[in-house]
Design an enzyme around this catalytic site. Structure first.
Site, PDB file in Angstrom:
ATOM      1  N   HIS A  62      40.390  33.085  45.077  1.00  0.00           N
ATOM      2  CA  HIS A  62      41.737  33.327  44.894  1.00  0.00           C
ATOM      3  C   HIS A  62      42.741  32.012  44.910  1.00  0.00           C
ATOM      4  O   HIS A  62      42.702  31.088  44.516  1.00  0.00           O
ATOM      5  CB  HIS A  62      42.709  33.946  46.068  1.00  0.00           C
ATOM      6  CG  HIS A  62      42.838  34.233  46.392  1.00  0.00           C
ATOM      7  ND1 HIS A  62      44.306  34.537  46.230  1.00  0.00           N
ATOM      8  CD2 HIS A  62      42.881  36.156  45.919  1.00  0.00           C
ATOM      9  CE1 HIS A  62      45.068  35.964  46.013  1.00  0.00           C
ATOM     10  NE2 HIS A  62      44.617  36.451  46.261  1.00  0.00           N
ATOM     11  N   ASP A  71      38.092  41.766  47.107  1.00  0.00           N
ATOM     12  CA  ASP A  71      37.364  42.681  46.325  1.00  0.00           C
ATOM     13  C   ASP A  71      35.866  42.576  46.487  1.00  0.00           C
ATOM     14  O   ASP A  71      35.116  42.911  45.532  1.00  0.00           O
ATOM     15  CB  ASP A  71      37.622  42.386  44.374  1.00  0.00           C
ATOM     16  CG  ASP A  71      39.481  42.930  44.446  1.00  0.00           C
ATOM     17  OD1 ASP A  71      40.150  41.832  43.846  1.00  0.00           O
ATOM     18  OD2 ASP A  71      39.272  43.721  44.626  1.00  0.00           O
TER      19      ASP A  71
HETATM   20  C1  SDX Z   1      42.363  39.492  43.530  1.00  0.00           C
HETATM   21  O1  SDX Z   1      47.032  36.883  43.318  1.00  0.00           O
HETATM   22  C2  SDX Z   1      46.658  38.077  43.990  1.00  0.00           C
HETATM   23  O2  SDX Z   1      47.387  38.170  45.075  1.00  0.00           O
HETATM   24  C3  SDX Z   1      45.742  39.118  43.980  1.00  0.00           C
HETATM   25  C4  SDX Z   1      45.292  39.885  44.521  1.00  0.00           C
HETATM   26  C5  SDX Z   1      45.788  40.836  45.501  1.00  0.00           C
HETATM   27  O3  SDX Z   1      45.460  41.694  46.622  1.00  0.00           O
HETATM   28  O4  SDX Z   1      46.880  41.479  44.637  1.00  0.00           O
HETATM   29  O5  SDX Z   1      44.644  39.176  45.532  1.00  0.00           O
HETATM   30  C6  SDX Z   1      43.346  40.751  44.424  1.00  0.00           C
HETATM   31  O6  SDX Z   1      42.624  40.232  42.035  1.00  0.00           O
HETATM   32  C7  SDX Z   1      41.730  39.143  44.137  1.00  0.00           C
HETATM   33  C8  SDX Z   1      40.850  38.255  42.664  1.00  0.00           C
HETATM   34  C9  SDX Z   1      39.789  39.373  42.192  1.00  0.00           C
HETATM   35  N1  SDX Z   1      39.264  37.905  41.338  1.00  0.00           N
HETATM   36  C10 SDX Z   1      37.990  37.670  41.317  1.00  0.00           C
HETATM   37  O7  SDX Z   1      38.080  37.973  42.091  1.00  0.00           O
HETATM   38  C11 SDX Z   1      37.367  37.071  40.322  1.00  0.00           C
HETATM   39  C12 SDX Z   1      36.581  35.893  40.136  1.00  0.00           C
HETATM   40  N2  SDX Z   1      37.680  34.852  40.567  1.00  0.00           N
HETATM   41  C13 SDX Z   1      38.055  33.987  39.733  1.00  0.00           C
HETATM   42  O8  SDX Z   1      38.629  34.933  38.438  1.00  0.00           O
HETATM   43  C14 SDX Z   1      39.538  33.237  40.066  1.00  0.00           C
HETATM   44  O9  SDX Z   1      39.207  32.978  41.294  1.00  0.00           O
HETATM   45  C15 SDX Z   1      40.822  34.000  40.053  1.00  0.00           C
HETATM   46  C16 SDX Z   1      40.944  34.413  38.815  1.00  0.00           C
HETATM   47  C17 SDX Z   1      41.589  35.372  41.464  1.00  0.00           C
HETATM   48  C18 SDX Z   1      41.384  33.019  41.111  1.00  0.00           C
HETATM   49  O10 SDX Z   1      41.618  31.800  39.860  1.00  0.00           O
HETATM   50  P1  SDX Z   1      42.868  30.485  39.243  1.00  0.00           P
HETATM   51  O11 SDX Z   1      43.427  30.465  41.003  1.00  0.00           O
HETATM   52  O12 SDX Z   1      43.550  30.497  38.530  1.00  0.00           O
HETATM   53  O13 SDX Z   1      42.031  29.454  39.952  1.00  0.00           O
HETATM   54  P2  SDX Z   1      40.918  28.516  38.615  1.00  0.00           P
HETATM   55  O14 SDX Z   1      41.040  30.139  37.958  1.00  0.00           O
HETATM   56  O15 SDX Z   1      42.202  27.887  38.245  1.00  0.00           O
HETATM   57  O16 SDX Z   1      39.758  27.994  39.155  1.00  0.00           O
HETATM   58  C19 SDX Z   1      39.703  26.835  40.053  1.00  0.00           C
HETATM   59  C20 SDX Z   1      38.423  26.024  40.093  1.00  0.00           C
HETATM   60  C21 SDX Z   1      37.737  26.192  38.145  1.00  0.00           C
HETATM   61  O17 SDX Z   1      36.977  25.575  38.179  1.00  0.00           O
HETATM   62  P3  SDX Z   1      37.579  23.880  37.613  1.00  0.00           P
HETATM   63  O18 SDX Z   1      38.002  24.171  36.229  1.00  0.00           O
HETATM   64  O19 SDX Z   1      38.410  23.498  38.577  1.00  0.00           O
HETATM   65  O20 SDX Z   1      36.330  22.797  37.765  1.00  0.00           O
HETATM   66  O21 SDX Z   1      37.763  27.404  40.610  1.00  0.00           O
HETATM   67  C22 SDX Z   1      36.780  27.667  39.665  1.00  0.00           C
HETATM   68  C23 SDX Z   1      37.240  27.588  38.646  1.00  0.00           C
HETATM   69  O22 SDX Z   1      36.251  27.602  37.253  1.00  0.00           O
HETATM   70  N3  SDX Z   1      36.266  29.272  40.148  1.00  0.00           N
HETATM   71  C24 SDX Z   1      35.440  29.546  40.015  1.00  0.00           C
HETATM   72  C25 SDX Z   1      35.733  31.270  40.596  1.00  0.00           C
HETATM   73  N4  SDX Z   1      37.119  30.800  40.635  1.00  0.00           N
HETATM   74  C26 SDX Z   1      37.250  29.595  40.568  1.00  0.00           C
HETATM   75  N5  SDX Z   1      33.432  29.622  39.855  1.00  0.00           N
HETATM   76  C27 SDX Z   1      32.907  29.850  40.041  1.00  0.00           C
HETATM   77  N6  SDX Z   1      33.650  31.376  40.492  1.00  0.00           N
HETATM   78  C28 SDX Z   1      34.261  31.732  40.787  1.00  0.00           C
HETATM   79  N7  SDX Z   1      34.710  32.844  41.238  1.00  0.00           N
END
Ligand code: SDX
Length: 431
Positions: free
Chosen positions: A308, A366
């Site tokens: 998140h 989710d």
């Molecule tokens: C919702 O914003 C909100 O409030 C949203 C929400 C709401 O109520 O409105 O809470 C609802 O959208 C919840 C999130 C649902 N999405 C997912 O579950 C999809 C999987 N999650 C990721 O795509 C990700 O965690 C996000 C999009 C939710 C957040 O991404 P960020 O904040 O941009 O974080 P990032 O992509 O910069 O990740 C940081 C690191 C990265 O690694 P590095 O590049 O630092 O090496 O963490 C890793 C990412 O690769 N990472 C994951 C991961 N999520 C982040 N690695 C594996 N699996 C994951 N799910």
């Protein structure tokens, strides 16, 4: 906005700029950069808005480190346990918990707006039967502005109020119609004798050939799912609604824009993607393979329902959702649901894995919601529509807050330009 609590000094070349700092009730202070471009001829640069407060708001507060979520100051776990969705709608819209008579009046007003104009049924007939319900919802919600002209003048507080009630009331009806249309069953009209969540379940699962009695435990579980999804500060879809609203677009068009943004798998589409991922994993012994994929920088796969932007601790909604999943599946006698077992084992393994621990990746809202919705009988294609109808009150409350701000301006970010410098046109004969 109150007076600045302190000042920051920024030095760029020979320029020294004083930037005021404001404090809110809770959470980080903000550095006011509104005059920065005029004083220093530079923009700030924050493409994902990771360090940007786009507005001030009194509706929802999130502490990502503590895993706290407050709606008008009330913690989400207390609201999920002791309140109900329509009461939370009143709280988000008007800022205070309603008295008994206020709640009764609000419930009646919403109930009496649950039908949609009969002519809207024709909209659905223009879609293929296999159209994803999210596609239908984006189209039909946007079309509401073609039917309800008497609540599109955003300068009129009364019309803003009516539009808010209409959207909260009609979204479940439209979502249920999208579902019925996708399975070739006739639309079921709302019933004023049913509560909000029970009415939605009835519109989805009743058929004209026999009576359908909504299971009160499932209605309560659905009401809780709606409450957990009601609002969430300035997330991507809420920011979309605010930006659309800042141009003066009518509220129905703004909510349609929010639905479109929520659809993405990184946002509201994650509940559908998460259940499909859990089904693809299938059995506990295949979890390590998927954990490896999630950690592989060269593999675009991510654990859906994990991570998140704000929460670097457990999403408080996920905790409540997990308890609800156990409750509902026990009630339905499917507590040994293989998908739930895979989810619990995946969560356990991930939370012990250095990669997830170091990146502070926890289950989000989710991760468990799809398991409950699946057990209730919904196809995965209805998971995000249910998120959208639940979030409508948050979107419209944030829209109302923005529109009511007399100092509001159209949102218009700038950029760091990396394209070609000036060059003259070359005729095609010389290229
Ligand atoms: C919702 O914003 C909100 O409030 C949203 C929400 C709401 O109520 O409105 O809470 C609802 O959208 C919840 C999130 C649902 N999405 C997912 O579950 C999809 C999987 N999650 C990721 O795509 C990700 O965690 C996000 C999009 C939710 C957040 O991404 P960020 O904040 O941009 O974080 P990032 O992509 O910069 O990740 C940081 C690191 C990265 O690694 P590095 O590049 O630092 O090496 O963490 C890793 C990412 O690769 N990472 C994951 C991961 N999520 C982040 N690695 C594996 N699996 C994951 N799910």
């Amino acid at each position: 906005m109150a007076e600045p609590t302190k000042t920051a000094t920024l030095t760029i070349d020979d320029k020294v700029i004083e930037l005021p700092i404001y404090s809110g009730t809770l959470g980080p202070d903000v550095l006011d950069i509104r005059k920065l471009y005029g004083q220093a001829d530079v923009f700030t640069y924050d493409p994902g808005f990771t360090s940007t407060a786009a507005c001030d708001s009194a509706i929802t507060y999130i502490d990502g480190d503590k895993g706290e979520l407050l709606h008008r100051g009330y913690p989400i776990d207390q609201l999920a346990e002791q309140s109900n969705y329509l009461e939370v709608c009143f709280l988000l819209l008007y800022g205070e918990l309603p008295t008994g008579s206020q709640l009764k009046d609000f419930e009646q007003r919403v109930t009496r707006h649950t039908m949609v104009h009969e002519q809207m049924h024709n909209f659905f007939r223009g879609f293929r039967r296999d159209a994803p319900p999210m596609a239908t919802m984006v189209g039909v919600v946007g079309a509401l502005s073609a039917f309800y002209h008497d609540s599109t003048d955003i300068a009129d507080p009364w019309q803003r109020e009516v539009a808010a009630i209409r959207l909260i009331a009609k979204l479940p009806t439209i979502a249920a119609m999208a579902y019925k249309y996708s399975i070739g069953q006739p639309f079921v009209y709302p019933k004023n004798s049913l509560g909000y969540a029970a009415n939605f379940l009835h519109m989805c699962f009743a058929v004209p050939c026999e009576d359908y009695v909504v299971n009160p435990i499932l209605a309560k579980a659905m009401d809780r799912i709606m409450t957990l999804h009601a609002d969430h500060e300035q997330n991507a879809s809420t920011s979309t609604v605010r930006l659309a609203g800042s141009s003066g677009a009518n509220p129905f068009a703004c909510i349609a824009a929010g639905i479109a943004c929520l659809w993405g798998p990184a946002h509201g589409g994650a509940n559908q993607a998460c259940l499909e991922m859990l089904r693809e994993i299938g059995t506990v012994d295949r979890i390590p393979e998927y954990i490896r994929k999630a950690k592989d920088k060269d593999d675009p796969f991510r654990l859906m329902g994990f991570g998140h932007r704000v929460y670097k601790n457990f999403d408080p909604r996920a905790k409540v959702m997990k308890e609800s999943a156990d409750e509902v599946l026990n009630l339905l006698g499917v507590e040994n649901n293989p998908t739930l077992q895979v989810a619990k084992e995946l969560e356990r393994i991930a939370l012990e894995d250095e990669y997830f621990v170091s990146k502070k990746l926890y289950p989000n809202v989710d991760f468990y919601s799809g398991i409950i919705l699946d057990a209730m009988g919904f196809p995965t294609s209805m998971f995000t529509p249910i998120f959208a109808l639940s979030r409508t009150v948050g979107w419209i409350s944030q829209w109302k807050e923005m529109i009511s701000d007399p100092t509001g301006k159209i949102g218009r970010p700038r950029q760091l330009y990396t394209g070609s410098a000036f060059r003259d046109y070359v005729d095609v004969r010389h290229r």
